[in-house]
Structure formats: C-alpha cells, structure tokens
Design an enzyme around this catalytic site. Sequence first.
Site, PDB file in Angstrom:
ATOM      1  N   ILE A   1      52.165  46.299  33.023  1.00 23.16           N
ATOM      2  CA  ILE A   1      53.326  47.093  33.399  1.00 23.16           C
ATOM      3  C   ILE A   1      52.967  48.574  33.368  1.00 23.16           C
ATOM      4  CG2 ILE A   1      55.693  47.739  32.803  1.00 23.16           C
ATOM      5  CD1 ILE A   1      55.591  44.882  33.656  1.00 23.16           C
ATOM      6  N   GLU A   2      53.126  49.246  34.492  1.00 26.01           N
ATOM      7  CA  GLU A   2      52.997  50.699  34.543  1.00 26.01           C
ATOM      8  C   GLU A   2      54.381  51.226  34.872  1.00 26.01           C
ATOM      9  OE1 GLU A   2      53.121  54.175  35.447  1.00 26.01           O
ATOM     10  OE2 GLU A   2      51.939  53.825  37.258  1.00 26.01           O
ATOM     11  N   ALA A   3      55.101  51.660  33.850  1.00 30.49           N
ATOM     12  CA  ALA A   3      56.484  52.084  34.015  1.00 30.49           C
ATOM     13  C   ALA A   3      56.575  53.611  34.052  1.00 30.49           C
ATOM     14  CB  ALA A   3      57.340  51.489  32.900  1.00 30.49           C
TER      15      ALA A   3
ATOM     16  N   PHE B   1      52.814  45.280  37.871  1.00 30.89           N
ATOM     17  CA  PHE B   1      54.062  45.918  38.300  1.00 30.89           C
ATOM     18  C   PHE B   1      54.014  47.406  38.034  1.00 30.89           C
ATOM     19  CE2 PHE B   1      58.069  47.764  36.820  1.00 30.89           C
ATOM     20  CZ  PHE B   1      58.860  47.622  37.956  1.00 30.89           C
TER      21      PHE B   1
END
Length: 489
Positions: A237-239, A214
């Site tokens: 997760i790459e936020a 994501f």
Amino acid sequence: MTTVHAPATFDSLNPATDAVVGTYAVHSAEQVEAAVARAKEAADWWASLGFAGRAERLGRWRAAIARRMSELCAVVGEETGKPAGDAQLEVVLAIEHLAWAAKNARKVLGPRRRMPGLLLSNQAASVEYHPLGVIGVIGPWNYPVYTPLGSVSYALAAGNAVVFKPSEYTPGVGKWLVDTFAEAVPERPVLQLVTGLGETGAALTRAGVDKIAFTGSAATGKKVMAAAAETLTPVVIEAGGKDPLLVDEDADLDAAADATVWGAFSNAGQTCAGVERVYVHQRVYDEFVAKVVDKARRVEPGRDYGPMTMPAQLDVVRRHIEDALARGGKALLGGKDAVGARFVEPTVLVDVPEDSAAVREETFGPTVTIAKVADMDEAVAKANDSTYGLGSTVFSKQRGMELARRLRTGQTAINAPLSFAGIASLPFGGLGDSGFGRIHGPEGLREFARPKAIARQRFPAPIALTTFARSKTTEALVGKLIAKLHGRG
C-alpha cells in the site's frame, strides 16, 4: 425480440475544460476474473524466459516509450491537465525505473549462497526468488505513468504477469502503456488493462491475483486491504502523506525556499510526497518566509501547474484553508478566495495551529503551512507528530544526515526536493497512514517475488541429529560442542 444492452461505460474528461477525451468500458467482476485467468497462463511463459529474456523485451518497451514520449505526454496532459514539462518529468523518471528494474533483476533475485553453520556444514545452503504469479496493480491519477510503473516495471522484471487497473480519471494513460507493451511483447497477454470505477478495483482484489499493489488514499487503501484479506492476498500500500520540510539555521535559504515552492505547488500540490508542512528555525524564519512568498507570487496556475484533477478535492482544499484562517492562521498569499472552479491559487499559510485540519490532514492541493520553531529538536518532534510517514525534506549544511535519520518517514531528501523519488536504486514507501511495503530498488523487486530456501546435503553428516538412531554419545558430544561454542557470555 431480445434486447441487447450495451456494456456500461464511463468518460474520461480533461479537468481543465471538461471535454470528453475518451470513453472506456466499466469492466465487470467476470471480465476482471477472465483477465486474471489469462494472466496466469501468460505468467508461466513470462517466467520461463528468465531474466535475460524478460530484460530484452522490457528493453523494447522502454525504447518505445522513450521514442514516443511526446505522444504519451499529450495523453497525460489531456487527462490530468498538467503542463507538458511536468508530464515529461514523470515519464522520464518512469523510464529510468523501468531500465533499472530490468537491468538489476538478476543481481537482486538470482540464487545466492548462504552459510549453513557448523552443525550443518555438510549442507550447501542457498536462497533464490521466484515470481509470485499475477500482480494486480491499482494506479492513481496524479502521476498516472510514474507511480503505477513503479509497481508494474518491478513486478514484470521479477517475472510476474500484471493486470493493471488505472484510475478512472486517467484510463487513457493506462491504455497507452498497455498497448505499447503489447506491441513490444506480442506473444502473450503479460500486461493487461481493466478499466472502471471503484467496483472494478475491488473485483481485482478478489479475482485470484497473487498480490495487490495499490496507490491512493489511506481510506481506500484500508478497503483494498479488507477485500484482499478475504483470500489472504498480500498487498503493498502506497497511501497519502503530510510531508514535512525542515529548515535549519544554517540552511541555504534560497534553495530551501525554492524547494518549498516546488514541493508544495508543482502538480497543483497533488503529490503524495509533496511538501505540505514546513518547520523553520526561529533565527531564519522571517527571511525564509519572505523568500517563499516572493517565489510563490511568480507561480501561475494554468501555466506552471494544472487544475485539480479530481473536482471533489477542491472542497477539501477550501475546508483546510478556511479552518486554518478561522483558527487564527494568516494567508500571506492566496487564502479563502484562492479556490476557483478548476484551479487553486498558491496559498502560503502561517501561524496555523498544529491541531488544525491544514496541518493534520492531507490537503493534496497547492497550499503550504509554515511554522516557526525554537530549534531542530522541536522541528523533528512536530514533523513526527503525524499519522502519516511517507517522505520528508531537510535543509541543513551541518546536520542533514542526523536530522534525516530522526524523521519518522520512509524516505528523506537532504538539500534538494523529492530527490529520493528519482533514484531508482532507493526503495519508496511509507509507514502509518502512508501504507507499508516498498516499491523501487532491490526492495521493490523482492516485493514481487517469494524467497525460496534450498538446503542440499553434500555428504553425510559426521554427527547425525535428525534420526531415531541418534545415540546418547552423540547427544553428549553435541552438548559439549555447543557449550564450548556458545557458552561464554
């Protein structure tokens, strides 16, 4: 008479004009599950091709993207509003990553021997990496080619099938990528597209995929994790980010100012690893700020960068600027009137308190705060005082490596802006509210594979320990051996 209801659809709009550039289906949970089921069958075939077979087919896809780059850039421009040069830059970087992943998958994931140790020297030990199966990729809108392909390319090279859900703001880019892959690999649906809003992405996390990759906000990332936790589906997760840039007293100020302007304002500031905070040594602060303002004055929205792709982000940018000014900050460029109906003027803020929204929260717009510090120790402390930890930049002739190592981020560029993003062999990812896990590089390939350890007995052990026939003599011998090997501190 039976009423037939048309499937739900949504429009993709050009953010610069609001013109409809495409209409796409809102795929239901049942349709997403069906796509994942097809992917599971395709995954077995794709894995069976081996590294060479997959590399050959990924090479076809890469060549098609390279040949038709202008066509893809036009789709990117229509859906994001970004200039052609910016679209080309992200496509070029995506091609580089695709090439690296296909070329290096065998070297990274192929079988490797391990030392078995003295007690089990009769064993041959090895580890290899097997595909996970089906990867669900949920992509962002700000870099709709480069960012999702950072997961898609590595997942495919590792032997997985992929179901790709692009952002609802850029479904046409996703469709173009999946369609060209199908032309290069027509045999099985190894890469599939599902489109829709947030509900479609949530359905993908629950559809039985073997991992979710994501990219998006920290808030949405937490929702993805919560949904994936219901089935113990792992996630990467790459936020977001609130990335700092540090300017030491010996820095090349022209280069640092240029990097600040590019890092803060390119793509209208809609870059997760863009520059949002700058900490400058007091001895060069005034000169540096003057150079930034001078360079930033020449940056023109609509020419040098596009509109805000997501209209709701305009309110975030406006709130951050107004809060900064209300708390005593000054706008040397831009300011409270910088936020228009579609575009935001470049805004340079100084004297902004460290606890303001413009410093603490991700702005994701063409603004930057610049703060004076007494020394680089203060700069590092303030840079690290953030819930985010994605990227960072250092400008220093003498202390670049030292300062880079002290920054609490997943990656740091020294004396150049965002260079880590273009080097395919380097991993990319963050910590804290910026997420976890890594894409790109060897770590990115391993993110989409599972390690398999194998121990093979080559000949019977001279000292048998794993048997009920073990004697007291053997136990005494082992005790002496271990004491001799490890008993000396």
